[in-house]
Write an enzyme that holds these catalytic residues in place. Structure first.
Site, mmCIF file in Angstrom:
data_model
loop_
_atom_site.group_PDB
_atom_site.id
_atom_site.type_symbol
_atom_site.label_atom_id
_atom_site.label_comp_id
_atom_site.label_asym_id
_atom_site.label_seq_id
_atom_site.Cartn_x
_atom_site.Cartn_y
_atom_site.Cartn_z
ATOM 1 C CG ASP A 103 42.409 36.536 34.755
ATOM 2 O OD1 ASP A 103 42.162 37.244 33.688
ATOM 3 O OD2 ASP A 103 42.731 36.854 35.687
HETATM 4 N N1 URA Z 1 38.739 38.453 37.998
HETATM 5 C C1 URA Z 1 40.156 38.141 37.680
HETATM 6 O O1 URA Z 1 40.766 39.109 38.165
HETATM 7 N N2 URA Z 1 40.275 37.227 37.091
HETATM 8 C C2 URA Z 1 39.523 36.270 36.559
HETATM 9 O O2 URA Z 1 39.805 35.171 35.607
HETATM 10 C C3 URA Z 1 38.211 36.563 37.003
HETATM 11 C C4 URA Z 1 37.732 37.575 37.422
#
Ligand code: URA
Length: 238
Positions: A103
């Site tokens: 993310d």
């Molecule tokens: N899980 C998440 O919620 N975000 C990420 O960036 C990676 C795994």
């Protein structure tokens, strides 16, 4: 073997007509010799120079990036900066792509490779590649959450498989998951009533984030690291 003009276009030197002009002008050498025929067939392991400066002609790259917060994990985006902005432009030209996504606000280990088959296989759910994250959350964690993670959680659109949660502090934990669904870790915490306030990936398969690599920096993988990832993907290392 590859045509010289195509090789230079793939490396991001310029458009086909631009590189053909450069080659005809004698600006390019291959293994120390000027080559003025754009269609000359070249071994892509040969040494290249452009305007007398060495030009790295490699078409294969495997990169470990310490992703900072604030960048999208995408090959390109019209509006927002992406992780590719941290690498030399030629890396995108030769197809060096992120393996999976973090993310925008997640930090930590991102692996990028030009090997599409390796990329695909490492993400395949049948391969069960472990990913480890450190999560800060907005409240205490207890054996109750550990047990819920171990059992597998019901999320709105899928059932998350059992995952390992280790408590690392009053409001932080290390999570190991084998899946990689959208917002997976955040949604798993949300299912037990905790909001993730910071998320950092420590490892992906056998690859661990180099602790000496500062945020925003990257390096090529060592041969040993690369062999490990090919083994994770059940592929033969090149
Ligand atoms: N899980 C998440 O919620 N975000 C990420 O960036 C990676 C795994």
């Amino acid at each position: 073997m590859m045509r010289l003009d195509r090789w230079l276009v793939t490396l991001g030197v310029g458009s086909r007509s631009q590189v053909q002009k450069l080659i005809r002008q004698g600006a390019v050498t291959v293994n120390g010799l000027p080559v003025t025929d754009p269609s000359a067939a070249c071994d892509t392991g040969a040494a290249l120079t452009l305007h007398r400066q060495p030009l790295d002609g490699r078409l294969t790259r495997h990169v470990m990036l310490h992703k900072p917060a604030g960048l999208l994990t995408a090959a390109r985006d019209k509006k927002q900066p992406t992780v590719m902005d941290l690498l030399p432009e030629s890396y995108a030209s030769i197809g060096c792509m992120p393996v999976g996504r973090l993310d925008k606000d997640t930090t930590g280990l991102l692996f990028l490779t030009t090997d599409g088959e390796l990329n695909h296989r490492l993400l395949s759910p049948t391969r069960h590649v472990d990913k480890t994250y450190l999560a800060q959350v907005d409240g205490p964690l207890s054996e109750k959450e550990v047990a819920a993670f171990a059992e597998g959680l019901h999320l709105s659109d899928f059932d998350a498989k059992p995952a390992l949660l280790e408590i690392t502090g009053p409001a932080s934990g290390r999570v190991t998951v084998q899946e990689g669904k959208f917002h997976q870790v955040k949604r798993m915490f949300s299912a037990v009533g905790r909001e993730v306030t910071a998320l950092h990936r420590e490892s992906f398969g056998s690859l661990r984030l180099d602790p000496t690599l500062p945020e925003g920096q990257w390096r090529e993988l060592t041969d040993e690291e690369l062999r490990g990832l090919y083994a994770d993907a059940q592929m033969e290392a090149p």
